[in-house]
Design a protein around this motif. Structure first.
Motif, PDB file in Angstrom:
ATOM      1  N   ASP A   1       0.864  -1.295  -0.059  1.00 31.08           N
ATOM      2  CA  ASP A   1      -0.060   0.165  -0.075  1.00 31.08           C
ATOM      3  C   ASP A   1       0.851   1.034   0.164  1.00 31.08           C
ATOM      4  O   ASP A   1       1.627   1.693   0.962  1.00 31.08           O
ATOM      5  CB  ASP A   1      -0.803  -0.005   1.269  1.00 31.08           C
TER       6      ASP A   1
ATOM      7  N   ALA B   1       0.175   3.808   2.930  1.00 24.71           N
ATOM      8  CA  ALA B   1       0.596   3.518   4.339  1.00 24.71           C
ATOM      9  C   ALA B   1       2.103   3.795   4.346  1.00 24.71           C
ATOM     10  O   ALA B   1       2.622   4.091   5.163  1.00 24.71           O
ATOM     11  CB  ALA B   1       0.682   1.914   4.657  1.00 24.71           C
TER      12      ALA B   1
ATOM     13  N   ILE C   1       2.660   7.614   5.027  1.00 22.04           N
ATOM     14  CA  ILE C   1       2.278   7.826   6.191  1.00 22.04           C
ATOM     15  C   ILE C   1       3.317   7.546   7.134  1.00 22.04           C
ATOM     16  O   ILE C   1       3.907   8.334   8.052  1.00 22.04           O
ATOM     17  CB  ILE C   1       1.034   7.168   6.618  1.00 22.04           C
ATOM     18  N   ALA C   2       3.987   6.258   7.278  1.00 17.74           N
ATOM     19  CA  ALA C   2       5.035   5.952   7.729  1.00 17.74           C
ATOM     20  C   ALA C   2       6.491   6.677   7.663  1.00 17.74           C
ATOM     21  O   ALA C   2       7.079   7.096   8.524  1.00 17.74           O
ATOM     22  CB  ALA C   2       5.444   4.559   7.774  1.00 17.74           C
TER      23      ALA C   2
END
Length: 189
Positions: free
Chosen positions: A121, A124, A127-128
């Motif tokens: 993804d 994701a 965001i990390a």
């Protein structure tokens, strides 16, 4: 037509396992026989009924007999297997005994080998990355300048005639000289 002639030739001579066992029994060495000795014995004894590709057929027969347990292969020699001896175990650690499952329970699916795959993804991953902060630049970080307060303290120390702090002294290259404590007169006491 050629296939029936080949079948007749193959059925007219005894099988290779019988020849191999006869060779090992006839020579009767305790250490067994190697492949070349078995081949020589078969060639001298059964020279009129040897098929074409004798070496390949002998190798296949020896391999099958070794895998089935009829022959033992020790130190590059073939021996007759002793029927009273326990079968030889293969290399490596033996497998753990499995506990029987209760009736009606399906066995669990085996875990796949290797490292689990990373998440695919992209959101994701973004965001990390944002949560961890901006990526650092390459190389050594730039030297930080000392605040002006430290330079004011140095001038105050010099004007007072005190020794400057050890941290503020610029050291030369190499290992510093060994500091020796002053020796007191022992005889004076």
């Amino acid at each position: 037509m050629a296939s029936t002639e080949e079948e007749n030739k193959s059925t007219s001579h005894p099988s290779y396992p019988k020849w191999i066992l006869a060779a090992i029994g006839a020579v009767g060495e305790k250490e067994g026989l190697n492949k070349s000795d078995i081949s020589k014995y078969i060639e001298t004894t059964y020279s009129e009924s040897l098929p074409e590709g004798h070496e390949a057929a002998l190798s296949d027969a020896l391999l099958k007999m070794k895998e089935s347990g009829e022959l033992l292969f020790v130190k590059n020699s073939y021996l007759k297997a002793d029927p009273s001896s326990a079968p030889r175990r293969g290399r490596g650690r033996p497998p753990k005994p499995k506990q029987p499952l209760p009736p009606g329970v399906s066995p669990p699916t085996p875990r796949p080998r290797g490292r689990p795959p990373k998440p695919k993804d992209p959101l994701a991953a973004a965001i990390a990355k944002a949560a961890s902060g901006l990526p650092r630049p390459r190389g050594r970080p730039p030297k930080k300048h000392r605040p002006a307060v430290a330079s004011v303290q140095k001038t105050a120390v010099k004007s007072a005639g005190l020794k400057p702090a050890v941290g503020g002294v610029k050291r030369g290259r190499g290992r510093p000289p060994k500091v020796r404590a002053p020796v007191a007169d022992v005889a004076a006491e």
